[in-house]
Write a protein that holds these residues in place. Structure first.
Motif, PDB file in Angstrom:
ATOM      1  N   UNK A 144    -100.029  48.315  24.266  1.00  0.00           N
ATOM      2  CA  UNK A 144    -100.061  47.969  25.687  1.00  0.00           C
ATOM      3  C   UNK A 144    -100.545  49.150  26.524  1.00  0.00           C
TER       4      UNK A 144
ATOM      5  N   UNK B 148     -93.808  39.013  14.106  1.00  0.00           N
ATOM      6  CA  UNK B 148     -92.355  39.052  13.997  1.00  0.00           C
ATOM      7  C   UNK B 148     -91.803  40.198  14.848  1.00  0.00           C
TER       8      UNK B 148
ATOM      9  N   UNK C 294     -91.957  37.648  23.226  1.00  0.00           N
ATOM     10  CA  UNK C 294     -92.515  36.309  23.490  1.00  0.00           C
ATOM     11  C   UNK C 294     -93.905  36.372  24.093  1.00  0.00           C
TER      12      UNK C 294
ATOM     13  N   UNK D  55     -83.775  40.541  21.581  1.00  0.00           N
ATOM     14  CA  UNK D  55     -84.397  40.868  22.867  1.00  0.00           C
ATOM     15  C   UNK D  55     -83.374  41.323  23.914  1.00  0.00           C
TER      16      UNK D  55
ATOM     17  N   UNK E 295     -85.757  34.136  19.516  1.00  0.00           N
ATOM     18  CA  UNK E 295     -86.005  32.725  19.800  1.00  0.00           C
ATOM     19  C   UNK E 295     -86.629  32.019  18.595  1.00  0.00           C
ATOM     20  N   UNK E 296     -87.626  32.663  17.989  1.00  0.00           N
ATOM     21  CA  UNK E 296     -88.378  32.002  16.926  1.00  0.00           C
ATOM     22  C   UNK E 296     -87.828  32.296  15.538  1.00  0.00           C
ATOM     23  N   UNK E 297     -87.024  33.340  15.426  1.00  0.00           N
ATOM     24  CA  UNK E 297     -86.590  33.737  14.087  1.00  0.00           C
ATOM     25  C   UNK E 297     -85.092  34.008  14.019  1.00  0.00           C
TER      26      UNK E 297
ATOM     27  N   UNK F 234     -92.694  47.614  28.946  1.00  0.00           N
ATOM     28  CA  UNK F 234     -93.752  48.548  28.574  1.00  0.00           C
ATOM     29  C   UNK F 234     -93.392  49.899  29.168  1.00  0.00           C
TER      30      UNK F 234
END
Lengths: 332, 316
Positions: free
Chosen positions: A113, A171, A175, B84, B100-102, B256
């Motif tokens: 980033x 992974x 998001x 997170x 969320x996804x894992x 960031x």
């Protein structure tokens, strides 16, 4: 034979060139916001205040040029890969170039980033380069020349391996990054300026110089390596050049627009139906046709559900997927 | 091989694949179930059960709800959080159970939770937890009003209704004050961008006309340029930005590392779109605080930050 086949097909190639130029010029005038020709080129308003001019020159023209650039490069690379592997189902992405590029882009999106401008494009180019080197090393390891069989197998395996690494990188991302990474994989030509195209241009120019030289050797290679050798083609050198130049064009195209699918397979086949199998015709015709095709696909992508936009890769896939399957069944 | 023979062969291969897929599909329906537990039959069975006993081992997969639990004084009961979660600082000591996804089902079970806060889209996890008989609290990000409603619900669920209701009232009162204060001033047409490729105007995503970011903007005294797009987020192109001509651009970029130099150079990127009013007047703001992207109990604070950015004269 009353006329040389090359000469008979030349008008078609010229027609495709004219079509490409026309589409690139017309595309920036089409879009969700209506702009007027007179206001775009108006000199009475300073450019910073000229909304029509800005939409034309900052938003749409770079997009149309990027689409033409990517479409032309991928289509020509598709022709060369199909000739090199002597397999009509080969695409510019078969040998792992796009998966390597995608891995590079994913790493840049997730960890870069704070990298300087163009980090994603540079990283994808580096990833493509890595894939090319690995595949080449494998394909030439145990052969005097380049084994196209090993090339194919190594490429397919590397595709799978890099895809697994991509999942691993995703992974580790958040998001928003996963979302952006997914979006990158679908292809995006909204370059918002000319810098990305100019950065990739030298690579594609070099690749096309090689393509021009390769047209005749590829014609002879289609008869088989031994036949080509007996007619004075340095098969080893031609194959190596074909592999590197087509990979270079693919890597550069992917760094600009992401791995847009199906262009590099359907365009060469459509063009062969029009002009025959001679690479001296198929290469330029595919370049022009592919450029025009992707520009049109991108116009559809950005206007269909405006102000939102569809990923251009989805449009090419919807058109290309069924065509690919038809090709598979039709194959004799 | 003749053409006909080949067709027959491809038909056989095709049918075999179809049969195989059917068999595999069915076997997953007959999957093993723990005794005494029920498979979820309808969405209703996934809703929280308010008669359930007060939980003391909570696993939260959603940062905003984790914050709520800590804010109502139930932080000690939180035993697991998502990958997170970073706020409040106390979460750093909790076991991480994926995102969320894992989500890591085994790790969640190993914590022996008596309540798991799940996100509405985690279908597979919800099914498995239901089969294991673990109580759940189901949640999905929506508008600003849903934040305080969720706060009250989770307060009821963990037996801290009064504290949660008071906190929710406070948030609503603070939001009301901000709304009143900004109600009379001009509402700049604003674009909220929450993702963009560094150094370029590529890969931009903005808030559409629904969701808490949109709601925050409205309360903070702005008009969303994408208010007409009925989605939480949309990808925006250079052309859309030019055509919509926002008077202010709010970039919400948390997570960031930012230096003043980077903020300045990222703001400069917008100069390419010179005809956009926000670019001409320099009303481009980068908000880097994570709280703005988390629809939790700090939402009034976040809204105030946005209001101060858009109307510095009102909040001196």
């Amino acid at each position: 034979m009353s006329e040389h086949p090359l000469r008979r097909a030349l008008p078609i190639v010229a027609g495709l060139f004219v079509a490409m130029v026309a589409v690139v010029i017309a595309a920036p005038f089409v879009g969700a916001t209506s702009i007027r020709f007179s206001r775009v080129f108006s000199r009475s308003v300073p450019f910073a205040n000229n909304l029509d001019g800005q939409i034309f020159f900052v938003a749409r023209l770079p997009r149309a040029l990027a689409a033409a650039f990517v479409g032309g490069a991928l289509s020509a690379a598709g022709v060369v890969f199909q000739g090199l592997l002597r397999n009509p189902l080969a695409t510019p992405y078969t040998l792992g170039v796009s998966a390597g590029a995608a891995l590079g882009a994913m790493i840049a999106i997730t960890f870069g980033s704070a990298w300087p401008t163009g980090g994603v494009a540079s990283a994808s180019l580096a990833g493509a380069g890595l894939a090319v080197i690995v595949v080449y090393a494998l394909a030439s390891a145990r052969h005097a020349g380049l084994s196209t069989t090993v090339l194919l197998l190594a490429g397919v395996t590397l595709n799978a391996f890099f895809s697994a690494l991509i999942l691993f990188v995703q992974y580790l991302s958040n998001f928003a990054q996963v979302f952006r990474a997914m979006r990158w994989l679908m292809g995006d030509l909204d370059v918002a300026g000319y810098a990305p195209i100019l950065a990739a241009l030298p690579f594609v120019v070099v690749a096309f110089v090689a393509f021009a030289w390769l047209a005749r050797p590829l014609n002879l290679l289609s008869l088989g390596a031994d036949a080509a050798e007996s007619r004075g083609v340095n098969v080893n050198r031609a194959q190596r050049l074909a592999f590197f130049s087509a990979s270079l064009a693919t890597g550069a195209a992917v760094s600009v627009g992401g791995p847009i699918g199906f262009v590099g397979i359907i365009v060469p086949h459509l063009v062969r139906m029009l002009v025959g199998a001679d690479h001296r015709l198929v290469l330029p015709a595919s370049t022009f046709f592919g450029a025009a095709f992707l520009v049109v696909c991108d116009v559809i992508a950005r206007t269909l559900i405006a102000p939102m936009e569809l990923p251009v890769g989805v449009i090419t896939a919807i058109i290309g997927g069924p065509f690919f399957l038809w090709l598979l069944i039709r194959r004799k | 091989m003749t053409g006909e023979k080949r067709w027959r062969w491809s038909a056989i291969v095709f049918l075999t694949i179809v049969l195989l897929l059917l068999v595999l599909g069915r076997s997953s329906l007959l999957a093993f179930r723990l005794p005494g537990s029920q498979a979820p039959s309808s969405p209703a069975s996934r809703l929280p059960n308010f008669q359930a006993p007060v939980p003391h081992r909570i696993v939260s997969l959603i940062p905003s709800v984790t914050e709520m639990l800590f804010a109502i004084g139930d932080g000690d009961d939180v035993v697991g959080v998502s990958s997170f979660d970073h706020y409040p600082p106390a979460v750093e000591g909790r076991t991480r159970v994926g995102g969320l996804l894992d989500p890591d089902f085994e790790r969640i079970l190993a914590l022996r939770p008596d309540l798991v806060i799940v996100y509405g889209t985690q279908g597979a996890l919800i099914d498995r937890l239901a089969r294991a008989g673990v109580p759940m609290f189901n949640y999905e990000h929506a508008g600003l009003a849903d934040i305080t409603r969720t706060l009250r619900q989770i307060g009821d669920r963990v037996g801290r209704s009064a504290v949660a209701a008071r906190l929710a009232d406070d948030i609503e009162r603070e939001l009301g004050e901000i709304r009143t204060k900004t109600s009379t001033s001009a509402k700049p047409k604003t674009m909220i961008v929450f993702e963009r490729e560094a150094g370029t105007l590529r890969g931009m995503f903005a808030s559409g006309g629904i969701g808490f970011l949109h709601d925050i903007l409205v309360v903070a005294g702005g008009t969303n340029v994408f208010a007409d797009v009925p989605r939480q987020s949309l990808q925006v192109t250079a052309e859309t930005v030019l055509a919509r001509a926002p008077e202010a651009i709010l970039e919400i970029r948390s997570g960031e590392s930012w230096t003043p130099q980077r903020i300045a150079s990222e703001r400069d990127v917008w100069r390419a779109l010179a005809s956009v009013p926000a670019v001409r007047t320099g009303r481009i703001y980068l908000l880097t605080d994570e709280m703005i992207s988390i629809p939790g109990p700090r939402v009034a604070e976040a809204t105030l930050a946005v209001a101060k950015t858009l109307h510095p004269d009102l909040f001196k």
